[in-house]
Design an enzyme around this catalytic site. Structure first.
Site, PDB file in Angstrom:
ATOM      1  N   GLY A  43      34.345  31.457  44.879  1.00  0.00           N
ATOM      2  CA  GLY A  43      33.471  31.428  43.704  1.00  0.00           C
ATOM      3  C   GLY A  43      32.692  30.137  43.484  1.00  0.00           C
ATOM      4  N   GLU A  98      35.630  23.949  40.755  1.00  0.00           N
ATOM      5  CA  GLU A  98      35.996  25.343  40.441  1.00  0.00           C
ATOM      6  C   GLU A  98      34.795  26.096  39.869  1.00  0.00           C
ATOM      7  OE1 GLU A  98      37.649  27.893  40.549  1.00  0.00           O
ATOM      8  OE2 GLU A  98      39.781  27.677  40.154  1.00  0.00           O
ATOM      9  N   ASP A  99      34.824  27.413  39.990  1.00  0.00           N
ATOM     10  CA  ASP A  99      33.768  28.228  39.387  1.00  0.00           C
ATOM     11  C   ASP A  99      34.023  28.457  37.901  1.00  0.00           C
ATOM     12  OD1 ASP A  99      35.972  29.885  39.885  1.00  0.00           O
ATOM     13  OD2 ASP A  99      34.804  31.531  40.708  1.00  0.00           O
ATOM     14  N   ASP A 102      39.767  30.534  33.340  1.00  0.00           N
ATOM     15  CA  ASP A 102      39.978  31.650  32.426  1.00  0.00           C
ATOM     16  C   ASP A 102      41.346  31.431  31.761  1.00  0.00           C
ATOM     17  OD1 ASP A 102      39.572  34.162  31.281  1.00  0.00           O
ATOM     18  OD2 ASP A 102      40.238  35.265  33.037  1.00  0.00           O
ATOM     19  N   PHE A 151      33.025  39.142  30.951  1.00  0.00           N
ATOM     20  CA  PHE A 151      33.161  39.039  32.411  1.00  0.00           C
ATOM     21  C   PHE A 151      31.810  38.729  33.024  1.00  0.00           C
ATOM     22  CE2 PHE A 151      33.806  40.138  36.807  1.00  0.00           C
ATOM     23  CZ  PHE A 151      35.041  39.557  37.026  1.00  0.00           C
ATOM     24  N   ASP A 158      32.070  36.762  41.476  1.00  0.00           N
ATOM     25  CA  ASP A 158      32.009  38.146  41.941  1.00  0.00           C
ATOM     26  C   ASP A 158      32.684  39.111  40.981  1.00  0.00           C
ATOM     27  OD1 ASP A 158      34.720  37.159  42.511  1.00  0.00           O
ATOM     28  OD2 ASP A 158      34.984  39.094  43.514  1.00  0.00           O
ATOM     29  N   ARG A 164      27.844  37.836  44.184  1.00  0.00           N
ATOM     30  CA  ARG A 164      27.927  36.377  44.298  1.00  0.00           C
ATOM     31  C   ARG A 164      26.561  35.739  44.522  1.00  0.00           C
ATOM     32  NH1 ARG A 164      33.378  35.003  44.818  1.00  0.00           N
ATOM     33  NH2 ARG A 164      34.679  36.451  45.982  1.00  0.00           N
TER      34      ARG A 164
HETATM   35  P1  IMP Z   1      42.520  32.089  35.805  1.00  0.00           P
HETATM   36  O1  IMP Z   1      43.647  31.877  36.752  1.00  0.00           O
HETATM   37  O2  IMP Z   1      42.849  33.182  34.804  1.00  0.00           O
HETATM   38  O3  IMP Z   1      42.054  30.844  35.111  1.00  0.00           O
HETATM   39  O4  IMP Z   1      41.342  32.714  36.640  1.00  0.00           O
HETATM   40  C1  IMP Z   1      40.494  31.948  37.377  1.00  0.00           C
HETATM   41  C2  IMP Z   1      39.850  32.754  38.478  1.00  0.00           C
HETATM   42  O5  IMP Z   1      39.610  34.096  38.063  1.00  0.00           O
HETATM   43  C3  IMP Z   1      38.488  32.182  38.815  1.00  0.00           C
HETATM   44  O6  IMP Z   1      38.576  31.215  39.830  1.00  0.00           O
HETATM   45  C4  IMP Z   1      37.697  33.418  39.188  1.00  0.00           C
HETATM   46  O7  IMP Z   1      37.828  33.686  40.575  1.00  0.00           O
HETATM   47  C5  IMP Z   1      38.324  34.548  38.412  1.00  0.00           C
HETATM   48  N1  IMP Z   1      37.573  34.876  37.165  1.00  0.00           N
HETATM   49  C6  IMP Z   1      37.948  34.640  35.889  1.00  0.00           C
HETATM   50  N2  IMP Z   1      37.031  35.064  35.003  1.00  0.00           N
HETATM   51  C7  IMP Z   1      36.028  35.583  35.737  1.00  0.00           C
HETATM   52  C8  IMP Z   1      34.745  36.167  35.399  1.00  0.00           C
HETATM   53  O8  IMP Z   1      34.328  36.307  34.233  1.00  0.00           O
HETATM   54  N3  IMP Z   1      33.990  36.574  36.447  1.00  0.00           N
HETATM   55  C9  IMP Z   1      34.383  36.446  37.761  1.00  0.00           C
HETATM   56  N4  IMP Z   1      35.550  35.890  38.113  1.00  0.00           N
HETATM   57  C10 IMP Z   1      36.374  35.464  37.116  1.00  0.00           C
HETATM   58 MG    MG Z   2      37.065  35.784  41.995  1.00  0.00          MG
END
Ligand code: IMP
Ligand code: MG
Length: 180
Positions: A43, A98-99, A102, A151, A158, A164
């Site tokens: 990402g 990081e992208d 969440d 989202f 993605d 992407r």
């Molecule tokens: P976390 O572990 O819940 O913080 O999730 C982080 C990962 O979830 C990111 O690196 C993304 O790959 C994916 N992610 C979380 N939210 C989104 C979104 O809105 N769109 C796409 N990917 C997401």
């Molecule tokens: Mg992802």
């Protein structure tokens, strides 16, 4: 592909402008300390490429991959390291790129793994921060944009590996992932 986008949240111009600001901040903060950028695949690729083009200083890059999502829009909470770094980061100044953050679980896992290797410092730079969804507290040093709980796709992000390559960050139409 564009038809699946409900709205554009962050335009290419906004992305360029903010990336430039972050680059100036990172340059100022790291001065003449040696710097390794760790890009979290897949990402963060677009963000990494645009960011390093603006960073006018020596640096090294390396890549890591983790998986937590599968074809879902919600985190499973289970994080797995699928590709490790090629280089040693012991004694190095590491900036994770990081992208999106969440729940924070991916980042918590990553920082735990990296800290064990004793870098001289470890900081986090994320393009997007979905702050209201945070479940674990992880310190983030550089944030591109704080975004609402929707989202998003594009600019590296993605849904089920698609979208992407969109040059902006957009909100995916909910009908694209309902029924999962
Ligand atoms: P976390 O572990 O819940 O913080 O999730 C982080 C990962 O979830 C990111 O690196 C993304 O790959 C994916 N992610 C979380 N939210 C989104 C979104 O809105 N769109 C796409 N990917 C997401
Ligand atoms: Mg992802």
């Amino acid at each position: 592909m564009q038809d699946d986008v409900a709205k554009i949240l962050i335009t290419s111009d906004d992305l360029r402008q903010r990336t430039l600001e972050l680059a100036r901040q990172i340059e100022a903060d790291y001065q003449d300390r040696d710097l390794v950028l760790v890009c979290v695949l897949k990402g963060a690729i677009m963000f990494l490429v645009d960011l390093i083009k603006e960073l006018q200083r020596p640096l090294e890059i390396d890549f890591m991959a983790v998986s937590s999502y599968g074809a879902s829009t919600r985190s499973t909470g289970v994080v797995r390291l699928t590709k490790d770094l090629d280089m040693s980061i012991e004694g190095r100044h590491v900036l994770v790129v990081e992208d999106i953050i969440d729940s924070g679980r991916t980042l918590q896992y990553l920082t735990d793994v990296l800290n064990l290797r004793q870098p001289a410092s470890l900081r986090i730079c994320t393009l997007l921060d979905k702050r209201e969804r945070r479940e674990v507290d992880v310190p983030v040093d550089y944030v591109g944009f704080v975004i609402p709980n929707e989202f998003v796709i594009g600019y590296g992000l993605d849904f089920d590996e698609v979208y992407r390559n969109l040059p902006f960050v957009g909100v995916l139409k909910p009908e694209m992932y309902t029924g999962e």
